[in-house]
Every structure is written in structure tokens, then in C-alpha cells.
Design a protein around this motif. Structure first.
Motif, PDB file in Angstrom:
ATOM      1  N   MET A  93      42.879  40.593  -2.086  1.00  0.00           N
ATOM      2  CA  MET A  93      43.169  39.190  -1.828  1.00  0.00           C
ATOM      3  C   MET A  93      42.161  38.638  -0.808  1.00  0.00           C
ATOM      4  SD  MET A  93      46.818  37.673  -0.743  1.00  0.00           S
ATOM      5  CE  MET A  93      46.985  36.057  -0.118  1.00  0.00           C
ATOM      6  N   LYS A  94      41.636  37.479  -1.100  1.00  0.00           N
ATOM      7  CA  LYS A  94      40.667  36.850  -0.195  1.00  0.00           C
ATOM      8  C   LYS A  94      41.354  36.377   1.073  1.00  0.00           C
ATOM      9  CE  LYS A  94      37.283  34.953  -3.389  1.00  0.00           C
ATOM     10  NZ  LYS A  94      36.564  33.734  -3.761  1.00  0.00           N
ATOM     11  N   GLN A  95      40.627  36.464   2.172  1.00  0.00           N
ATOM     12  CA  GLN A  95      41.120  35.901   3.419  1.00  0.00           C
ATOM     13  C   GLN A  95      40.934  34.391   3.371  1.00  0.00           C
ATOM     14  OE1 GLN A  95      38.746  38.340   6.129  1.00  0.00           O
ATOM     15  NE2 GLN A  95      40.694  39.086   6.948  1.00  0.00           N
ATOM     16  N   ARG A  96      41.963  33.676   3.820  1.00  0.00           N
ATOM     17  CA  ARG A  96      41.942  32.207   3.817  1.00  0.00           C
ATOM     18  C   ARG A  96      41.432  31.721   5.158  1.00  0.00           C
ATOM     19  NH1 ARG A  96      48.019  31.837   3.074  1.00  0.00           N
ATOM     20  NH2 ARG A  96      47.686  33.522   4.532  1.00  0.00           N
ATOM     21  N   VAL A  97      40.414  30.887   5.105  1.00  0.00           N
ATOM     22  CA  VAL A  97      39.728  30.498   6.329  1.00  0.00           C
ATOM     23  C   VAL A  97      39.672  28.979   6.483  1.00  0.00           C
ATOM     24  CG1 VAL A  97      37.450  30.570   5.257  1.00  0.00           C
ATOM     25  CG2 VAL A  97      37.621  30.896   7.697  1.00  0.00           C
ATOM     26  N   TRP A  98      39.772  28.544   7.734  1.00  0.00           N
ATOM     27  CA  TRP A  98      39.580  27.142   8.099  1.00  0.00           C
ATOM     28  C   TRP A  98      38.304  27.075   8.921  1.00  0.00           C
ATOM     29  CZ3 TRP A  98      42.876  23.105   6.790  1.00  0.00           C
ATOM     30  CH2 TRP A  98      42.516  21.849   7.296  1.00  0.00           C
ATOM     31  N   ILE A  99      37.382  26.237   8.522  1.00  0.00           N
ATOM     32  CA  ILE A  99      36.125  26.059   9.238  1.00  0.00           C
ATOM     33  C   ILE A  99      36.293  24.930  10.249  1.00  0.00           C
ATOM     34  CG2 ILE A  99      33.749  25.253   8.974  1.00  0.00           C
ATOM     35  CD1 ILE A  99      33.643  26.837   6.357  1.00  0.00           C
ATOM     36  N   TYR A 100      35.931  25.215  11.503  1.00  0.00           N
ATOM     37  CA  TYR A 100      36.106  24.230  12.567  1.00  0.00           C
ATOM     38  C   TYR A 100      34.777  23.963  13.257  1.00  0.00           C
ATOM     39  CZ  TYR A 100      38.768  21.515  15.896  1.00  0.00           C
ATOM     40  OH  TYR A 100      39.287  20.479  16.619  1.00  0.00           O
ATOM     41  N   CYS A 101      34.313  22.723  13.187  1.00  0.00           N
ATOM     42  CA  CYS A 101      33.039  22.304  13.784  1.00  0.00           C
ATOM     43  C   CYS A 101      33.326  21.179  14.787  1.00  0.00           C
ATOM     44  CB  CYS A 101      32.090  21.760  12.721  1.00  0.00           C
ATOM     45  SG  CYS A 101      31.882  22.815  11.274  1.00  0.00           S
ATOM     46  N   ARG A 102      32.652  21.225  15.941  1.00  0.00           N
ATOM     47  CA  ARG A 102      32.830  20.162  16.924  1.00  0.00           C
ATOM     48  C   ARG A 102      31.548  19.995  17.722  1.00  0.00           C
ATOM     49  NH1 ARG A 102      33.605  19.482  22.165  1.00  0.00           N
ATOM     50  NH2 ARG A 102      33.839  21.707  22.565  1.00  0.00           N
ATOM     51  N   VAL A 103      31.243  18.746  18.023  1.00  0.00           N
ATOM     52  CA  VAL A 103      30.161  18.409  18.954  1.00  0.00           C
ATOM     53  C   VAL A 103      30.711  17.438  19.990  1.00  0.00           C
ATOM     54  CG1 VAL A 103      28.267  18.836  17.330  1.00  0.00           C
ATOM     55  CG2 VAL A 103      29.263  16.546  17.481  1.00  0.00           C
ATOM     56  N   LEU A 104      29.993  17.320  21.084  1.00  0.00           N
ATOM     57  CA  LEU A 104      30.447  16.510  22.209  1.00  0.00           C
ATOM     58  C   LEU A 104      30.344  15.011  21.952  1.00  0.00           C
ATOM     59  CD1 LEU A 104      31.342  16.280  25.162  1.00  0.00           C
ATOM     60  CD2 LEU A 104      28.948  16.555  25.829  1.00  0.00           C
ATOM     61  N   SER A 105      29.238  14.563  21.348  1.00  0.00           N
ATOM     62  CA  SER A 105      29.038  13.127  21.204  1.00  0.00           C
ATOM     63  C   SER A 105      28.361  12.806  19.873  1.00  0.00           C
ATOM     64  CB  SER A 105      28.172  12.594  22.358  1.00  0.00           C
ATOM     65  OG  SER A 105      26.868  13.118  22.250  1.00  0.00           O
ATOM     66  N   HIS A 106      28.386  11.530  19.524  1.00  0.00           N
ATOM     67  CA  HIS A 106      27.774  11.081  18.267  1.00  0.00           C
ATOM     68  C   HIS A 106      26.270  11.337  18.234  1.00  0.00           C
ATOM     69  CE1 HIS A 106      31.338   9.403  16.463  1.00  0.00           C
ATOM     70  NE2 HIS A 106      31.646   8.851  17.632  1.00  0.00           N
ATOM     71  N   SER A 107      25.645  11.400  19.393  1.00  0.00           N
ATOM     72  CA  SER A 107      24.205  11.676  19.419  1.00  0.00           C
ATOM     73  C   SER A 107      23.897  13.107  18.954  1.00  0.00           C
ATOM     74  CB  SER A 107      23.631  11.439  20.814  1.00  0.00           C
ATOM     75  OG  SER A 107      24.190  12.333  21.749  1.00  0.00           O
ATOM     76  N   HIS A 108      24.917  13.956  18.926  1.00  0.00           N
ATOM     77  CA  HIS A 108      24.752  15.330  18.449  1.00  0.00           C
ATOM     78  C   HIS A 108      25.375  15.548  17.069  1.00  0.00           C
ATOM     79  CE1 HIS A 108      24.527  15.930  22.923  1.00  0.00           C
ATOM     80  NE2 HIS A 108      23.411  16.508  22.509  1.00  0.00           N
ATOM     81  N   SER A 109      25.735  14.472  16.393  1.00  0.00           N
ATOM     82  CA  SER A 109      26.476  14.616  15.132  1.00  0.00           C
ATOM     83  C   SER A 109      25.701  15.372  14.051  1.00  0.00           C
ATOM     84  CB  SER A 109      26.938  13.250  14.622  1.00  0.00           C
ATOM     85  OG  SER A 109      25.826  12.425  14.375  1.00  0.00           O
ATOM     86  N   TYR A 110      24.376  15.360  14.132  1.00  0.00           N
ATOM     87  CA  TYR A 110      23.587  16.121  13.156  1.00  0.00           C
ATOM     88  C   TYR A 110      23.912  17.621  13.235  1.00  0.00           C
ATOM     89  CZ  TYR A 110      20.634  17.404  17.123  1.00  0.00           C
ATOM     90  OH  TYR A 110      20.175  17.898  18.316  1.00  0.00           O
ATOM     91  N   LEU A 111      24.394  18.073  14.392  1.00  0.00           N
ATOM     92  CA  LEU A 111      24.749  19.487  14.548  1.00  0.00           C
ATOM     93  C   LEU A 111      26.036  19.853  13.824  1.00  0.00           C
ATOM     94  CD1 LEU A 111      23.795  19.999  18.296  1.00  0.00           C
ATOM     95  CD2 LEU A 111      22.612  20.908  16.287  1.00  0.00           C
TER      96      LEU A 111
END
Length: 106
Positions: free
Chosen positions: A1-19
Motif C-alpha cells: 500500500m502506498k504511503q499517503r502524503v501531504w506536500i506543504y510549502c511555505r515562504v515568508l513573503s510574496h517577494s519569495h513566491s517563486y520559491l
């Protein structure tokens, strides 16, 4: 059985949104390489100081109802910049048998 994963991405500000896309691509690749089933993705622009953030509140039912096995992050600081909140969240995940995996060391 595959492990079920949630991907969580966060940056501090909109100027870093490309990250956000960089984090998402990196975590998607990691999950696919490990043959994990991706259940959801969070992309957040916020300081990460509060536990009462919509993306965290949105994730809680998945944790508490055993719909995910893993939260996948590039770095633990992506979940919370506040160490006390990170610790509290880690305990919650541990209680519900959800692992937090970071793909990069702190």
C-alpha cells in the motif's frame, strides 16, 4: 500500500513566491521517487508564526481522521517558524501516527 502524503510549502513573503513552485516541484519529485500517493498540496505565503492559520486548520482533519501518513516539507521551518508551535504540531502528528519528513536538513 502506498504511503499517503501531504506536500506543504511555505515562504515568508510574496517577494519569495517563486520559491513555492521550487519547493513543490522538489517535494513532488521526492514523493514520486518514493512511490507515495499525493493527497494534497499546501502553498502558503505567511510568516509561519501562528498555529491559527488557514492552511494548518485545513490540514488538521486529514491528520485527525487518518487520511494521510506523512507531511512532506522541504525544511521543518516551512511548517512553523516558531519552535514551540512546531513542537506542539509535531506532538499532534505523533499522536495521530502522522510522520513529518523534511527533504533538506535544517
Amino acid at each position: 500500500m502506498k504511503q499517503r502524503v501531504w506536500i506543504y510549502c511555505r515562504v515568508l513573503s510574496h517577494s519569495h513566491s517563486y520559491l513555492l513552485n521550487y519547493q513543490e516541484d522538489k517535494l513532488f519529485s521526492f514523493a514520486k521517487q518514493k512511490n507515495m500517493e499525493i493527497i494534497g498540496v499546501t502553498k502558503e505565503t505567511n510568516s509561519g508564526n501562528s498555529f491559527q492559520r488557514y492552511p494548518i486548520i485545513q490540514l488538521l482533519p486529514y491528520i485527525k481522521t487518518n487520511r494521510i501518513d506523512i507531511i512532506l516539507v522541504d525544511n521543518l521551518k516551512r511548517l512553523f517558524s516558531n519552535e514551540d508551535h512546531l513542537y506542539e504540531f509535531s506532538l499532534l502528528c505523533e499522536y495521530y501516527h502522522v510522520s513529518i519528513i523534511e527533504t533538506q536538513s535544517s
